[in-house]
Design a protein around this motif. Structure first.
Motif, PDB file in Angstrom:
ATOM      1  N   PRO A 282       0.856  -1.194   0.000  1.00 26.32           N
ATOM      2  CA  PRO A 282       0.000   0.000   0.000  1.00 26.32           C
ATOM      3  C   PRO A 282       0.892   1.244   0.000  1.00 26.32           C
ATOM      4  O   PRO A 282       1.927   1.248   0.661  1.00 26.32           O
ATOM      5  N   MET A 283       0.505   2.258  -0.751  1.00 29.39           N
ATOM      6  CA  MET A 283       1.386   3.408  -0.918  1.00 29.39           C
ATOM      7  C   MET A 283       0.601   4.714  -0.795  1.00 29.39           C
ATOM      8  O   MET A 283      -0.548   4.790  -1.220  1.00 29.39           O
ATOM      9  N   ALA A 284       1.235   5.722  -0.199  1.00 30.16           N
ATOM     10  CA  ALA A 284       0.591   7.031  -0.073  1.00 30.16           C
ATOM     11  C   ALA A 284       0.356   7.635  -1.458  1.00 30.16           C
ATOM     12  O   ALA A 284       1.136   7.408  -2.370  1.00 30.16           O
ATOM     13  N   GLN A 285      -0.753   8.381  -1.587  1.00 30.90           N
ATOM     14  CA  GLN A 285      -1.094   9.009  -2.863  1.00 30.90           C
ATOM     15  C   GLN A 285      -1.608  10.411  -2.571  1.00 30.90           C
ATOM     16  O   GLN A 285      -2.466  10.589  -1.703  1.00 30.90           O
ATOM     17  N   LEU A 286      -1.125  11.383  -3.314  1.00 32.22           N
ATOM     18  CA  LEU A 286      -1.517  12.773  -3.063  1.00 32.22           C
ATOM     19  C   LEU A 286      -3.038  13.002  -3.132  1.00 32.22           C
ATOM     20  O   LEU A 286      -3.602  13.608  -2.221  1.00 32.22           O
ATOM     21  N   PRO A 287      -3.732  12.517  -4.184  1.00 26.00           N
ATOM     22  CA  PRO A 287      -5.173  12.777  -4.241  1.00 26.00           C
ATOM     23  C   PRO A 287      -5.920  12.175  -3.041  1.00 26.00           C
ATOM     24  O   PRO A 287      -6.865  12.767  -2.526  1.00 26.00           O
ATOM     25  N   LEU A 288      -5.418  11.025  -2.600  1.00 25.05           N
ATOM     26  CA  LEU A 288      -6.025  10.363  -1.451  1.00 25.05           C
ATOM     27  C   LEU A 288      -5.826  11.197  -0.186  1.00 25.05           C
ATOM     28  O   LEU A 288      -6.723  11.311   0.659  1.00 25.05           O
ATOM     29  N   GLN A 289      -4.628  11.787  -0.064  1.00 29.33           N
ATOM     30  CA  GLN A 289      -4.351  12.632   1.097  1.00 29.33           C
ATOM     31  C   GLN A 289      -5.249  13.867   1.091  1.00 29.33           C
ATOM     32  O   GLN A 289      -5.793  14.256   2.125  1.00 29.33           O
ATOM     33  N   VAL A 290      -5.443  14.456  -0.101  1.00 29.63           N
ATOM     34  CA  VAL A 290      -6.327  15.617  -0.189  1.00 29.63           C
ATOM     35  C   VAL A 290      -7.734  15.226   0.260  1.00 29.63           C
ATOM     36  O   VAL A 290      -8.378  15.926   1.042  1.00 29.63           O
ATOM     37  N   PHE A 291      -8.203  14.073  -0.219  1.00 31.76           N
ATOM     38  CA  PHE A 291      -9.538  13.591   0.136  1.00 31.76           C
ATOM     39  C   PHE A 291      -9.663  13.375   1.646  1.00 31.76           C
ATOM     40  O   PHE A 291     -10.592  13.875   2.296  1.00 31.76           O
ATOM     41  N   THR A 292      -8.700  12.655   2.234  1.00 27.78           N
ATOM     42  CA  THR A 292      -8.750  12.360   3.667  1.00 27.78           C
ATOM     43  C   THR A 292      -8.714  13.647   4.489  1.00 27.78           C
ATOM     44  O   THR A 292      -9.480  13.797   5.452  1.00 27.78           O
TER      45      THR A 292
END
Lengths: 280, 317
Positions: A229-239
């Motif tokens: 599993p890897m960090a993702q910028l769009p996912l961070q924005v969403f969270t």
């Protein structure tokens, strides 16, 4: 048509004005969103945000460096998967396909481009996550590659088609093999337009969030192994955006600014690659 | 490949080249095969993944309205309702504005304005959906709660769709955000279709003494009807499947409410919100079945739109 000429001209003027207003509304929406993201994002963006790992709520600072790198890795792998397949399919459509098959593939590709990204994410999940019981960046790359395929395929096809037939026939007549003609003459001639399509495809998936939820999944740490599993910028924005914390909201805006900048630069680049050569 | 070479005495180099070509053509065909396989596999995997749910609920999955993970009862009706209504709001708004904007770009705008303006509107399509969601949540939703909602209620409050408490996040906000997201699709494709209308029709109308607007409204737009409809259907497909932006502003409550101010839920949002927390085969499989519904609906909607546009643009050019 018994109305006076003057009133008909007034009606025409009103019609033109109303349509102009609608076009301006469209442009205004973009400018409103861009402006807001730029202002709110610029306030929260700083070197730490770009270079540090996320920190728990309450602690000051922290950044999205792992998400930026994660997005780059995931998109890069997706590109490596999608480009060869897309290009080969485009060659088939433009040069080698006969009968009904090319038309069917073209239609399939167009329809695929309208399938919601979340459905494609679910596919990547059932194919690559569920059997291994393990989220991975690679599964996200596969989903992204499928999203990129129709764009690469159709733009490359157009590009290859626009290479004059005579060039290809000349090369074949001089004794070059089909392979050499295609790879050394046709594809290079079509390269600017193919690059444009590729950049647009990359832009399309860079901000994509939905399939990441259950493929790459995200991570708090430095994770560079695509099987994890890897960090993702769009996912961070969403969270960060749906969190209840003020400081995280600020980070969401900063992340959104990064995303929007990346996507817009890709879009403008895509146009720049193409225009100088076609207008020469 | 189409040139027949003399057999037997062909120079060695040509023979290796011919063998290379066979490999090359094989690779090209294999790539096409892989592409078709992926699309087929998409469908097969989604059906296989939703099998337990298909088996347990059958068709009543589509028209029962209980979405309850605790009792493991799943019916998709509120989600289908939320998806359809939010998309409908988006289509009405983006349809009107987009078609008129396309008309301006194709018919009225001078060239120096049409190109940059068209580019700016199309750039809207490049904004990531999570950014739309963020903006919708922190800018548009408060605006709906404090300004747009109360204004609608004041002047149009007699309509059931504008009654009840205004929560900010809900069907209306989602519809607005979706309409922004599909506006470039409607505009770009309608413009293309309008431009494709033959110049002779325009000239005939103008030479009969019609004004510019009369020509556009009575000749050009009716002539591009089928293509514009295609653009709208294509945009509808986009709106139906949009996930993240909708999830952030629709309120995420599986209910069927008449009011557009009320929170709702969509097929895609449920998957986004609940998938990683879903426990138990039936729950996960019900969520995949929602994805299957989305897949089938978008496939059909896109197929219709593409066929329409294909026919229109092919016959004109």
């Amino acid at each position: 048509m018994n109305r006076s000429l003057a009133s008909r001209h007034t009606a025409s003027w009103i019609g033109g004005t109303v349509t102009a207003l609608c076009a301006l509304i469209g442009a205004a929406i973009l400018i409103l969103i861009l402006g807001y993201v730029a202002i709110a994002g610029a306030r929260a963006i700083n070197p730490a945000f770009l270079t540090q790992l996320p920190v728990p709520v309450g602690e000051p600072g922290g950044g999205v460096a792992n998400g930026i790198v994660g997005t780059l890795i995931t998109v890069a792998i997706a590109t490596l998967l999608a480009l060869p397949i897309g290009l080969l399919c485009a060659l088939f459509l433009a040069l080698f396909g006969r009968g009904w098959l090319p038309e069917a593939v073209r239609f399939l590709s167009d329809v695929l481009s309208g399938i919601p990204s979340i459905a494609i994410g679910l596919f990547a999940y059932t194919l690559l996550v569920a059997p291994f019981r393990h989220f991975s960046a690679l599964s996200a790359s596969v989903a992204f590659a499928i999203l990129m395929l129709p764009i690469i395929l159709r733009t490359s096809e157009e590009a290859i088609r626009s290479v004059p037939r005579s060039i290809r026939e000349g090369a074949l007549a001089l004794g070059l093999s089909e392979f050499a003609t295609t790879m050394r003459i046709v594809v290079p001639a079509a390269r600017p337009a193919i690059t444009t399509g590729l950049l647009l495809a990359i832009a399309r998936v860079t901000g994509e969030t939905a399939p990441l939820l259950f493929t790459a999944f995200g991570s708090q740490f430095w994770e560079l192994n695509p099987a994890q599993p890897m960090a993702q910028l769009p996912l961070q924005v969403f969270t960060y955006a749906i969190s209840p914390y003020e400081s995280w909201h600020a980070q969401a805006w900063a992340g959104a600014l990064l995303l929007i900048a990346a996507v817009f630069i890709l879009n403008v680049l895509a146009r720049l690659v193409l225009t100088p050569r076609t207008e020469r | 490949m189409s040139v027949s070479r003399p057999r037997g005495d062909a120079p060695r180099r040509n023979r290796t080249a011919a063998a290379g070509d066979r490999v090359f053509l094989f690779v090209v065909n294999a790539a096409v095969g892989l592409f078709v396989l992926v699309v087929a596999l998409l469908f097969i995997e989604l059906v296989a993944g939703s099998w337990p749910s298909l088996h347990k609920f059958g068709f009543k999955f589509l028209w029962t309205s209980q979405w309850n993970p605790v009792t493991q009862q799943f019916g998709a009706l509120p989600l289908i309702y939320g998806t359809l209504v939010s998309s409908l709001v988006a289509i009405v708004l983006a349809g009107v504005v987009g078609i008129l904007a396309a008309t301006f770009l194709a018919e009225f705008a001078p060239r120096w304005l049409a190109r940059p303006l068209g580019f700016v509107i199309e750039l809207l399509a490049a904004v990531p959906s999570v950014v739309f969601g963020l903006w919708g949540l922190f800018v548009l939703a408060p605006l709906v709660r404090t300004v747009i909602g109360p204004a609608l209620q004041k002047y149009l409050g007699f309509l059931p769709i504008f009654q009840g408490p205004i929560s900010g996040v809900g069907m209306l906000t989602a519809g607005l955000v979706l309409s922004f997201m599909i506006l470039p699709t409607v505009t770009a494709i309608s413009r293309e279709v309008i431009v494709a209308v033959g110049g002779d029709l325009r000239e005939a109308s103008m030479s009969l003494g019609a004004t510019k607007w009369e020509t556009v409204a009575r000749v050009v737009l009716p002539a591009s009807r089928a293509g514009i409809f295609g653009a709208i259907v294509l945009a509808l497909g986009r709106a139906l499947g949009e996930t993240i932006a909708t999830t952030m502003v629709i309120g995420n409550r599986p209910q069927i409410a008449a009011s557009l101010f009320a929170p709702s839920y969509t097929l895609a949002s449920v998957i986004a919100n609940e998938f990683t927390e879903a426990n138990g085969n039936v729950y996960i499989s019900a969520l995949i079945e929602l994805g299957l519904i989305l897949f089938i609906v978008s496939f059909v909607v896109n197929a219709i739109a593409r066929l329409l546009l294909w026919v229109v643009l092919r016959t004109r050019s």
